[in-house]
Design a protein around this motif. Structure first.
Motif, PDB file in Angstrom:
ATOM      1  N   PRO A 493      -2.437  44.604 -11.299  1.00  0.00           N
ATOM      2  CA  PRO A 493      -1.958  44.260  -9.949  1.00  0.00           C
ATOM      3  C   PRO A 493      -2.924  43.354  -9.181  1.00  0.00           C
ATOM      4  N   VAL A 494      -4.207  43.444  -9.500  1.00  0.00           N
ATOM      5  CA  VAL A 494      -5.176  42.585  -8.823  1.00  0.00           C
ATOM      6  C   VAL A 494      -4.917  41.124  -9.179  1.00  0.00           C
ATOM      7  N   TYR A 495      -4.779  40.844 -10.478  1.00  0.00           N
ATOM      8  CA  TYR A 495      -4.524  39.462 -10.904  1.00  0.00           C
ATOM      9  C   TYR A 495      -3.237  38.928 -10.277  1.00  0.00           C
ATOM     10  N   LEU A 496      -2.187  39.729 -10.302  1.00  0.00           N
ATOM     11  CA  LEU A 496      -0.891  39.264  -9.789  1.00  0.00           C
ATOM     12  C   LEU A 496      -0.958  39.038  -8.277  1.00  0.00           C
ATOM     13  N   SER A 497      -1.658  39.912  -7.575  1.00  0.00           N
ATOM     14  CA  SER A 497      -1.747  39.746  -6.115  1.00  0.00           C
ATOM     15  C   SER A 497      -2.562  38.509  -5.744  1.00  0.00           C
ATOM     16  N   LEU A 498      -3.545  38.158  -6.568  1.00  0.00           N
ATOM     17  CA  LEU A 498      -4.351  36.973  -6.289  1.00  0.00           C
ATOM     18  C   LEU A 498      -3.605  35.687  -6.627  1.00  0.00           C
ATOM     19  N   ILE A 499      -2.630  35.757  -7.526  1.00  0.00           N
ATOM     20  CA  ILE A 499      -1.846  34.574  -7.885  1.00  0.00           C
ATOM     21  C   ILE A 499      -0.902  34.186  -6.757  1.00  0.00           C
ATOM     22  N   ASP A 500      -0.288  35.152  -6.097  1.00  0.00           N
ATOM     23  CA  ASP A 500       0.772  34.877  -5.114  1.00  0.00           C
ATOM     24  C   ASP A 500       0.368  33.865  -4.044  1.00  0.00           C
ATOM     25  N   PRO A 501      -0.770  34.021  -3.348  1.00  0.00           N
ATOM     26  CA  PRO A 501      -1.098  33.031  -2.303  1.00  0.00           C
ATOM     27  C   PRO A 501      -1.423  31.647  -2.856  1.00  0.00           C
ATOM     28  N   LEU A 502      -1.804  31.578  -4.139  1.00  0.00           N
ATOM     29  CA  LEU A 502      -2.151  30.284  -4.727  1.00  0.00           C
ATOM     30  C   LEU A 502      -0.925  29.443  -5.046  1.00  0.00           C
ATOM     31  N   LYS A 503       0.236  30.056  -5.098  1.00  0.00           N
ATOM     32  CA  LYS A 503       1.465  29.311  -5.407  1.00  0.00           C
ATOM     33  C   LYS A 503       1.781  28.260  -4.342  1.00  0.00           C
ATOM     34  N   LYS A 504       1.269  28.477  -3.139  1.00  0.00           N
ATOM     35  CA  LYS A 504       1.579  27.569  -2.030  1.00  0.00           C
ATOM     36  C   LYS A 504       0.584  26.423  -1.923  1.00  0.00           C
ATOM     37  N   ILE A 505      -0.403  26.400  -2.805  1.00  0.00           N
ATOM     38  CA  ILE A 505      -1.474  25.403  -2.720  1.00  0.00           C
ATOM     39  C   ILE A 505      -1.386  24.451  -3.914  1.00  0.00           C
ATOM     40  N   ALA A 509      -7.804  21.915  -9.120  1.00  0.00           N
ATOM     41  CA  ALA A 509      -8.726  23.046  -9.083  1.00  0.00           C
ATOM     42  C   ALA A 509      -7.967  24.350  -8.845  1.00  0.00           C
ATOM     43  N   ASN A 510      -6.977  24.303  -7.974  1.00  0.00           N
ATOM     44  CA  ASN A 510      -6.170  25.492  -7.708  1.00  0.00           C
ATOM     45  C   ASN A 510      -5.345  25.875  -8.930  1.00  0.00           C
ATOM     46  N   TYR A 511      -4.828  24.881  -9.642  1.00  0.00           N
ATOM     47  CA  TYR A 511      -4.036  25.162 -10.843  1.00  0.00           C
ATOM     48  C   TYR A 511      -4.903  25.831 -11.909  1.00  0.00           C
ATOM     49  N   GLN A 512      -6.150  25.413 -11.999  1.00  0.00           N
ATOM     50  CA  GLN A 512      -7.058  26.058 -12.950  1.00  0.00           C
ATOM     51  C   GLN A 512      -7.306  27.518 -12.559  1.00  0.00           C
ATOM     52  N   ARG A 513      -7.396  27.787 -11.250  1.00  0.00           N
ATOM     53  CA  ARG A 513      -7.564  29.177 -10.806  1.00  0.00           C
ATOM     54  C   ARG A 513      -6.358  30.027 -11.188  1.00  0.00           C
ATOM     55  N   ILE A 514      -5.161  29.462 -11.023  1.00  0.00           N
ATOM     56  CA  ILE A 514      -3.949  30.200 -11.407  1.00  0.00           C
ATOM     57  C   ILE A 514      -3.972  30.516 -12.894  1.00  0.00           C
ATOM     58  N   ALA A 515      -4.344  29.520 -13.706  1.00  0.00           N
ATOM     59  CA  ALA A 515      -4.395  29.733 -15.151  1.00  0.00           C
ATOM     60  C   ALA A 515      -5.418  30.813 -15.511  1.00  0.00           C
ATOM     61  N   ARG A 516      -6.541  30.799 -14.836  1.00  0.00           N
ATOM     62  CA  ARG A 516      -7.575  31.794 -15.110  1.00  0.00           C
ATOM     63  C   ARG A 516      -7.080  33.207 -14.791  1.00  0.00           C
ATOM     64  N   LEU A 517      -6.355  33.354 -13.697  1.00  0.00           N
ATOM     65  CA  LEU A 517      -5.793  34.658 -13.331  1.00  0.00           C
ATOM     66  C   LEU A 517      -4.708  35.089 -14.314  1.00  0.00           C
ATOM     67  N   LEU A 518      -3.900  34.134 -14.752  1.00  0.00           N
ATOM     68  CA  LEU A 518      -2.852  34.456 -15.722  1.00  0.00           C
ATOM     69  C   LEU A 518      -3.442  34.932 -17.042  1.00  0.00           C
ATOM     70  N   LEU A 519      -4.561  34.329 -17.452  1.00  0.00           N
ATOM     71  CA  LEU A 519      -5.206  34.769 -18.691  1.00  0.00           C
ATOM     72  C   LEU A 519      -5.692  36.214 -18.560  1.00  0.00           C
ATOM     73  N   GLY A 520      -6.208  36.562 -17.387  1.00  0.00           N
ATOM     74  CA  GLY A 520      -6.604  37.945 -17.165  1.00  0.00           C
ATOM     75  C   GLY A 520      -5.425  38.893 -17.192  1.00  0.00           C
ATOM     76  N   ALA A 521      -4.321  38.471 -16.563  1.00  0.00           N
ATOM     77  CA  ALA A 521      -3.115  39.303 -16.566  1.00  0.00           C
ATOM     78  C   ALA A 521      -2.560  39.462 -17.985  1.00  0.00           C
ATOM     79  N   ARG A 522      -2.617  38.397 -18.760  1.00  0.00           N
ATOM     80  CA  ARG A 522      -2.130  38.477 -20.146  1.00  0.00           C
ATOM     81  C   ARG A 522      -2.938  39.494 -20.949  1.00  0.00           C
ATOM     82  N   GLU A 523      -4.241  39.520 -20.739  1.00  0.00           N
ATOM     83  CA  GLU A 523      -5.079  40.476 -21.439  1.00  0.00           C
ATOM     84  C   GLU A 523      -4.702  41.912 -21.056  1.00  0.00           C
ATOM     85  N   CYS A 524      -4.413  42.115 -19.780  1.00  0.00           N
ATOM     86  CA  CYS A 524      -3.986  43.457 -19.333  1.00  0.00           C
ATOM     87  C   CYS A 524      -2.687  43.870 -20.018  1.00  0.00           C
TER      88      CYS A 524
END
Length: 560
Positions: A493-505, A509-524
């Motif tokens: 839930p932490v990864y998913l909650s951090l992705i939501d506000p980034l969708k509007k940006i 650099a922001n796209y790389q942050r989204i990808a990094r969070l998605l990789l963490g969520a995939r591992e979970c």
């Protein structure tokens, strides 16, 4: 057979850095007019403007590059240099033939010039002088220097230091500063020619005038690259060379040197007065010391005055004289107390050194507690001399004043060395807990308490504190990364909650942050055995964000 051009892609990547190397790959097709000579390559690269680039490989195999783009003028191996290097590597098979052709052309030119009658050669030079103003200025100065025409030499030196031709609206911008520096460097060449021709006395006078002129110009120059500052130092060196050759009046030289070092020119021209010892002699050095002392007493807090006095005293004074200079203006940062302590240590007076350090700690401003150089010094002394409790006390007091993660780490290190960390830790954490309660929720720095618990490896307590609502997003991300193997259901839930506000940006650099969070969520999801659920989430995200083509590219790059 693989042909070597003297460097490889790895050399380009190492010299430029990853970012410039990647960007340079995109400019490979923008390279034109590539010329090959023995040991260097030049070309044009079409970027924001048309840039001239040169890269070179010396006899030892060291690669260097120069470009007239703003980043290149700062001395960096820029993306345009990378592009030219890649273009050379692409055409490596042609390089030997091009080098041979270049050598043949150079030889042919030399032979042709040697064969020309004097009148034809002079006509050729005159033709170039008419076309090239910069060449004309240089030759006019050399001619005046050779024939001893002092007024013309002085006028030409002044002209070389005049920034007006490079100034827009009275200011030399960054893009033009390098060219101005190249022109000004001709004045240095002229001064050194005068010295070599036995006219060092004139060089002394002109170098002083040149330094004053360059200082006036420097105020209106964007010299971020340092190219004009380098010319300033060369002028100062030329002045010293001229003084060594001409041996001007030592008392007058001492007076000029003090004015120079204490005047506004000091922002541009640095000089070590000790370098002038042989020029000044005993009388000149005494006069220099007298004037410097008088200036320092008038203004003991002046940076230039203190620096000059420190240098003179270090060269020929006693440690007590040096301490007097430091003590006349003690800094609230503790730096001067620390300098005094180190000088006393070097003089074999450790007890006095410790007294000064402890005095400095008492007088240290609160903003500099919790990790100052003075605290480091005292802790080292106490530890070396078998007083670990006193070392811990220094760190404890510093932490109480400035409750940062760095100060917490220093206290922990010291207390562990003493063997008292288990007793110290609860009190330290309680102070951080009080700070967290006062600060409330934060989306920026977050409470130091959470950082300290994470740094201690106490992830359970860190997670509970974060769950109370005070954690910043970066702290949540750190926690999620640390617990996702053992507690994937909590981390997801932490990864998913951090992705939501980034969708509007937008932005890479922001796209790389989204990808990094998605990789963490995939591992979970993998650890939970719910990989299909993750695939559905990514598919929905792609559909929602499909207009962001760069985001889609980033996701593709990461296999998402």
């Amino acid at each position: 057979m693989k042909i070597s051009v003297g460097f490889s892609e790895d050399d380009l990547r190492r010299l430029s850095g990853h970012r410039s190397f990647v960007r340079g790959q995109g400019y490979r097709d923008a390279v034109s007019c590539l010329e090959v000579e023995d040991g260097w390559f030049s070309a044009r690269v079409q970027g924001t403007e048309d840039y001239a680039v040169e890269i070179a490989v010396d006899g030892a195999g060291a690669l260097s590059g120069a470009c007239d783009c703003p980043y290149g003028q700062e001395g960096n191996f820029c993306k345009h240099c990378v592009a030219v290097g890649l273009a050379v590597l692409t055409r490596a098979s042609d390089v030997p033939l091009q080098r041979s052709a270049a050598a043949s052309r150079a030889k042919g030119l030399a032979q042709w010039l040697d064969s020309l009658p004097r009148e034809e050669l002079l006509a050729l030079v005159r033709e170039q002088v008419e076309r090239d103003r910069e060449l004309r200025r240089r030759l006019e100065l050399r001619a005046a220097t050779a024939r001893g025409d002092d007024p013309v030499v002085r006028e030409r030196v002044r002209a070389l230091l005049d920034p007006a031709p490079f100034a827009s609206y009275g200011y030399v911008e960054f893009a033009d500063a390098h060219a101005y520096g190249q022109q000004a460097s001709e004045a240095v060449t002229a001064l050194r020619t005068l010295i070599a021709d036995g006219r060092a006395a004139l060089a002394v006078t002109l170098s002083r005038e040149a330094m004053a002129a360059l200082h006036r110009a420097y105020e209106d120059i964007d010299d971020e690259s340092g190219s004009v500052g380098s010319v300033a130092q060369e002028l100062a060196e030329a002045h010293l060379e001229a003084c060594r050759a001409a041996r001007p009046d030592p008392l007058e030289t001492a007076e000029w040197l003090v004015r120079h070092l204490l005047g506004s020119e000091y922002d541009v021209f640095d000089a070590d007065p000790v370098d002038y010892r042989e020029v000044l002699g005993t009388d000149g050095l005494a006069r220099l010391r007298q004037l410097a002392t008088e200036a320092w007493r008038r203004k003991p807090s002046g940076w230039a005055e203190k620096h000059l006095m420190e240098r003179l005293v270090k060269a020929a004074g006693t440690v007590d004289e040096l301490i007097a200079v430091y003590a006349a203006d003690l800094s609230p940062t503790g730096d001067t107390h620390l300098a005094i302590a180190r000088e006393l240590d070097a003089a074999g007076r450790p007890d006095e050194a410790l007294e000064w350090a402890e005095r400095g700690l008492r007088e240290l401003a609160e903003t500099h507690r919790g990790g100052s150089g003075l605290e480091d010094y005292l802790c080292e002394r106490h530890a070396e001399e078998g007083r670990p409790a006193r070392a811990t006390a220094v760190r404890r007091d510093g932490f109480r004043v400035r409750r940062s993660l760095a100060a917490y780490r220093l206290l922990r290190e010291c207390a562990r060395a003493e063997g008292t960390w288990e007793r110290e830790r609860p009190a330290a954490l309680e102070l951080l807990r009080e700070d967290a309660a006062r600060s409330g929720p934060s989306w920026y720095g977050g409470p130091v308490l959470i950082d300290a618990l994470i740094d201690d490896g106490d992830l359970g307590a860190a997670w509970r504190t974060a769950a109370e609502g005070h954690a910043a997003s970066h702290q949540w991300l750190t926690l999620a990364d640390l617990v996702r193997e053992d507690r994937p259901a909590d981390a997801l839930p932490v990864y998913l909650s951090l992705i939501d506000p980034l969708k509007k940006i937008t932005g890479d650099a922001n796209y790389q942050r989204i990808a990094r969070l998605l990789l963490g969520a995939r591992e979970c999801h993998r650890n939970l055995g719910t990989s299909q659920e993750f695939a559905d989430y990514v598919a929905a995200l792609r559909a929602e964000q499909k207009r962001k083509r760069n985001l889609m590219k980033v996701l593709d790059q990461h296999g998402l």
